[in-house]
Design a protein around this motif. Sequence first.
Motif, PDB file in Angstrom:
ATOM      1  N   LEU A  10      31.561 -39.404  65.189  1.00 43.43           N
ATOM      2  CA  LEU A  10      30.374 -39.207  66.015  1.00 43.43           C
ATOM      3  C   LEU A  10      29.297 -40.213  65.610  1.00 43.43           C
ATOM      4  CD1 LEU A  10      30.220 -35.324  65.704  1.00 43.43           C
ATOM      5  CD2 LEU A  10      30.890 -36.574  67.766  1.00 43.43           C
ATOM      6  N   PRO A  11      28.581 -40.788  66.564  1.00 41.19           N
ATOM      7  CA  PRO A  11      27.448 -41.653  66.203  1.00 41.19           C
ATOM      8  C   PRO A  11      26.420 -40.867  65.408  1.00 41.19           C
ATOM      9  CG  PRO A  11      28.038 -41.933  68.518  1.00 41.19           C
ATOM     10  CD  PRO A  11      28.816 -40.745  68.021  1.00 41.19           C
ATOM     11  N   LEU A  12      25.895 -41.476  64.367  1.00 40.43           N
ATOM     12  CA  LEU A  12      24.937 -40.789  63.499  1.00 40.43           C
ATOM     13  C   LEU A  12      23.499 -40.925  63.989  1.00 40.43           C
ATOM     14  CD1 LEU A  12      26.333 -41.693  59.951  1.00 40.43           C
ATOM     15  CD2 LEU A  12      26.796 -39.658  61.339  1.00 40.43           C
ATOM     16  N   LYS A  13      23.219 -41.901  64.861  1.00 40.56           N
ATOM     17  CA  LYS A  13      21.831 -42.195  65.226  1.00 40.56           C
ATOM     18  C   LYS A  13      21.245 -41.213  66.224  1.00 40.56           C
ATOM     19  CE  LYS A  13      21.993 -47.166  64.250  1.00 40.56           C
ATOM     20  NZ  LYS A  13      21.797 -48.532  64.792  1.00 40.56           N
ATOM     21  N   ALA A  14      22.087 -40.516  66.960  1.00 44.06           N
ATOM     22  CA  ALA A  14      21.574 -39.564  67.954  1.00 44.06           C
ATOM     23  C   ALA A  14      22.477 -38.342  67.980  1.00 44.06           C
ATOM     24  CB  ALA A  14      21.513 -40.214  69.339  1.00 44.06           C
ATOM     25  N   ASP A  15      21.914 -37.203  68.401  1.00 45.52           N
ATOM     26  CA  ASP A  15      22.731 -35.993  68.439  1.00 45.52           C
ATOM     27  C   ASP A  15      23.781 -36.125  69.538  1.00 45.52           C
ATOM     28  OD1 ASP A  15      22.111 -34.288  70.943  1.00 45.52           O
ATOM     29  OD2 ASP A  15      20.111 -34.800  70.237  1.00 45.52           O
ATOM     30  N   LEU A  72      23.406 -39.927  77.704  1.00 41.31           N
ATOM     31  CA  LEU A  72      23.114 -41.346  77.894  1.00 41.31           C
ATOM     32  C   LEU A  72      24.341 -42.113  78.390  1.00 41.31           C
ATOM     33  CD1 LEU A  72      20.939 -42.004  74.708  1.00 41.31           C
ATOM     34  CD2 LEU A  72      20.147 -41.886  77.088  1.00 41.31           C
ATOM     35  N   ASN A  73      25.524 -41.583  78.101  1.00 41.10           N
ATOM     36  CA  ASN A  73      26.760 -42.222  78.548  1.00 41.10           C
ATOM     37  C   ASN A  73      27.265 -41.684  79.883  1.00 41.10           C
ATOM     38  OD1 ASN A  73      28.268 -44.137  76.397  1.00 41.10           O
ATOM     39  ND2 ASN A  73      26.967 -42.654  75.314  1.00 41.10           N
ATOM     40  N   HIS A  74      26.540 -40.739  80.476  1.00 45.06           N
ATOM     41  CA  HIS A  74      26.932 -40.177  81.772  1.00 45.06           C
ATOM     42  C   HIS A  74      25.736 -40.148  82.731  1.00 45.06           C
ATOM     43  CE1 HIS A  74      31.060 -38.975  80.846  1.00 45.06           C
ATOM     44  NE2 HIS A  74      30.616 -38.750  79.627  1.00 45.06           N
ATOM     45  N   PRO A  75      25.215 -41.317  83.095  1.00 43.48           N
ATOM     46  CA  PRO A  75      24.052 -41.359  84.003  1.00 43.48           C
ATOM     47  C   PRO A  75      24.351 -40.765  85.373  1.00 43.48           C
ATOM     48  CG  PRO A  75      25.037 -43.543  83.745  1.00 43.48           C
ATOM     49  CD  PRO A  75      25.687 -42.662  82.734  1.00 43.48           C
ATOM     50  N   ASN A  90      34.858 -40.637  41.816  1.00 44.39           N
ATOM     51  CA  ASN A  90      34.281 -41.920  42.226  1.00 44.39           C
ATOM     52  C   ASN A  90      34.349 -42.155  43.729  1.00 44.39           C
ATOM     53  OD1 ASN A  90      33.656 -42.769  39.537  1.00 44.39           O
ATOM     54  ND2 ASN A  90      35.820 -43.250  39.227  1.00 44.39           N
ATOM     55  N   HIS A  91      34.819 -41.155  44.445  1.00 45.78           N
ATOM     56  CA  HIS A  91      34.878 -41.246  45.899  1.00 45.78           C
ATOM     57  C   HIS A  91      33.457 -41.145  46.454  1.00 45.78           C
ATOM     58  CE1 HIS A  91      35.757 -40.195  50.072  1.00 45.78           C
ATOM     59  NE2 HIS A  91      37.029 -40.469  49.865  1.00 45.78           N
ATOM     60  N   PRO A  92      33.080 -41.979  47.427  1.00 42.96           N
ATOM     61  CA  PRO A  92      31.715 -41.916  47.971  1.00 42.96           C
ATOM     62  C   PRO A  92      31.409 -40.539  48.565  1.00 42.96           C
ATOM     63  CG  PRO A  92      32.852 -43.895  48.718  1.00 42.96           C
ATOM     64  CD  PRO A  92      33.882 -43.037  48.051  1.00 42.96           C
ATOM     65  N   PRO A  93      30.208 -40.025  48.347  1.00 45.43           N
ATOM     66  CA  PRO A  93      29.838 -38.739  48.962  1.00 45.43           C
ATOM     67  C   PRO A  93      29.708 -38.878  50.470  1.00 45.43           C
ATOM     68  CG  PRO A  93      27.927 -39.746  47.922  1.00 45.43           C
ATOM     69  CD  PRO A  93      29.109 -40.592  47.532  1.00 45.43           C
ATOM     70  N   THR A  94      29.923 -37.789  51.154  1.00 42.94           N
ATOM     71  CA  THR A  94      29.797 -37.773  52.614  1.00 42.94           C
ATOM     72  C   THR A  94      28.345 -37.530  53.005  1.00 42.94           C
ATOM     73  OG1 THR A  94      32.050 -36.959  52.884  1.00 42.94           O
ATOM     74  CG2 THR A  94      30.543 -36.603  54.723  1.00 42.94           C
ATOM     75  N   SER A  95      27.878 -38.283  53.973  1.00 45.97           N
ATOM     76  CA  SER A  95      26.509 -38.140  54.457  1.00 45.97           C
ATOM     77  C   SER A  95      26.262 -36.744  55.010  1.00 45.97           C
ATOM     78  CB  SER A  95      26.247 -39.183  55.554  1.00 45.97           C
ATOM     79  OG  SER A  95      25.085 -38.878  56.279  1.00 45.97           O
ATOM     80  N   LEU A  96      25.118 -36.175  54.646  1.00 45.79           N
ATOM     81  CA  LEU A  96      24.749 -34.871  55.195  1.00 45.79           C
ATOM     82  C   LEU A  96      24.435 -34.967  56.683  1.00 45.79           C
ATOM     83  CD1 LEU A  96      22.542 -33.424  52.320  1.00 45.79           C
ATOM     84  CD2 LEU A  96      24.933 -32.916  52.843  1.00 45.79           C
ATOM     85  N   ILE A  97      24.076 -36.165  57.162  1.00 47.62           N
ATOM     86  CA  ILE A  97      23.857 -36.346  58.596  1.00 47.62           C
ATOM     87  C   ILE A  97      25.172 -36.166  59.347  1.00 47.62           C
ATOM     88  CG2 ILE A  97      23.143 -37.973  60.398  1.00 47.62           C
ATOM     89  CD1 ILE A  97      21.218 -39.196  58.401  1.00 47.62           C
ATOM     90  N   ARG A  98      26.264 -36.661  58.748  1.00 45.81           N
ATOM     91  CA  ARG A  98      27.579 -36.469  59.378  1.00 45.81           C
ATOM     92  C   ARG A  98      27.903 -34.978  59.485  1.00 45.81           C
ATOM     93  NH1 ARG A  98      33.641 -38.340  57.210  1.00 45.81           N
ATOM     94  NH2 ARG A  98      34.736 -37.498  59.042  1.00 45.81           N
ATOM     95  N   GLU A  99      27.662 -34.241  58.419  1.00 48.64           N
ATOM     96  CA  GLU A  99      27.873 -32.791  58.460  1.00 48.64           C
ATOM     97  C   GLU A  99      27.035 -32.159  59.562  1.00 48.64           C
ATOM     98  OE1 GLU A  99      26.074 -29.402  55.771  1.00 48.64           O
ATOM     99  OE2 GLU A  99      27.720 -30.368  54.666  1.00 48.64           O
ATOM    100  N   HIS A 100      25.783 -32.591  59.673  1.00 46.57           N
ATOM    101  CA  HIS A 100      24.875 -32.041  60.681  1.00 46.57           C
ATOM    102  C   HIS A 100      25.376 -32.326  62.091  1.00 46.57           C
ATOM    103  CE1 HIS A 100      21.181 -30.551  62.354  1.00 46.57           C
ATOM    104  NE2 HIS A 100      20.855 -31.715  62.874  1.00 46.57           N
ATOM    105  N   ARG A 101      25.888 -33.541  62.329  1.00 43.58           N
ATOM    106  CA  ARG A 101      26.418 -33.884  63.656  1.00 43.58           C
ATOM    107  C   ARG A 101      27.627 -33.012  64.011  1.00 43.58           C
ATOM    108  NH1 ARG A 101      22.054 -35.582  64.775  1.00 43.58           N
ATOM    109  NH2 ARG A 101      21.387 -37.745  64.536  1.00 43.58           N
ATOM    110  N   LEU A 102      28.445 -32.704  63.025  1.00 43.30           N
ATOM    111  CA  LEU A 102      29.588 -31.827  63.279  1.00 43.30           C
ATOM    112  C   LEU A 102      29.125 -30.423  63.667  1.00 43.30           C
ATOM    113  CD1 LEU A 102      31.930 -32.950  60.367  1.00 43.30           C
ATOM    114  CD2 LEU A 102      32.429 -33.172  62.809  1.00 43.30           C
TER     115      LEU A 102
END
Length: 380
Positions: free
Chosen positions: A290-295, A302-305, A253-265
């Motif tokens: 890691l933020p999921l919305k951007a690689d 974007l954080n180091h202009p 019953n544990h929530p599955p982990t997002s495949l996007i999270r795996e992809h970011r890793l």
Amino acid sequence: MDLFEKIEILGQAAQYDICGSYLCQGKAGHRQKSPLGRWIYPAVMPDGREIRLLKVLMSNVCENDCLYCCNSCTQDFRRVSFQPEELARLFFQLWHSRRVQGLFLSSAVAGNTETVMTRMLETVEIIRWRYRFRGYIHLKILPGASFSIIEQAVRLADRVSLNLEAPNPQRLQKIAPQKQFDHDLLSRMKWIRKLADQGWRTRGGQTTQFVVGAAGESDKEILTTASSLYRDLGLRRAYFSAFQPVPGTPLENHPPTSLIREHRLYQTDFLFRQYGFSVDELIFDSQGNLPLKADPKLTWALNHPEWFPIDVNTASKEQLLRVPGIGPKSARRILKLRRQHRFRDLKDLSAVGAIASRSAQFVLLNGKRPQMSKQLQFGL
């Protein structure tokens, strides 16, 4: 039970062990069944070749109670095992008929680890010496294996792996309470490194795998451990498997982990291995993920202009690799071609394989900010 029934059961039981790069490259069909139902996986080898692997367990009989695992001792299903002679003979038949080109062999732990690993080694020895197979073999090292067993494994296999499953002892206890992180797992990985330093280095090195999300760990925990393994133990690859609940296990019953999270890793892992990033440079949210919305590379940029814009015609390789849309291959091509001519517009970047639409806001071309054409804007 005949061999075809065994290979169907033990091939399917091996599906959660990751053995190649297809799972992180987004390619369809990373796992396929042959017409006879046996499990054959395409995988990318250390030298870049693509081959078909027979991926199978020696046995699915297990006395461990890993809370997430389909082969846990609490699971109610048919338990079977191969004898070394029959598995070696089956592999030879598949190889001789050109259905497979390599072997990935793992096992559940039934009884003494040494006994199970000895049977696995006997299988590989028969394949190597009797059947004269000189191709690729990936051999799983079981938790708690002795030094002598590991020494034999690195002499026989092209790649060995030992799954840490979690990034530290505290997290491992939550999902595999019978395993000791330092004694059963990490110490064995150190032995593999010791053997490599003594000259017994497998051509594919050693790898490990993390189960992502089952123990409540953060991405920062996983990546900090992976980074230290690359630095201290010469790890060749870390693999990440998004947790998916298995019916009948304590974590069903544990929530599955997002495949996007795996992809970011995986994307971050590439930044470690090919782009020169360190874990301290990564951008994490307040929970250490890691933020999921951007690689992660774009998020860093974007954080180091202060790093940008970078002049493509004068930048070093290290600077070019920090630009979103420019990878190792396109960076090498830029360095080579700019000796012959200057890069003047985004089409020049596209011509070397860079994703110009991603790079545009971070670069100077011929000393100027580039103008993006409608074709590039819409990816045409």
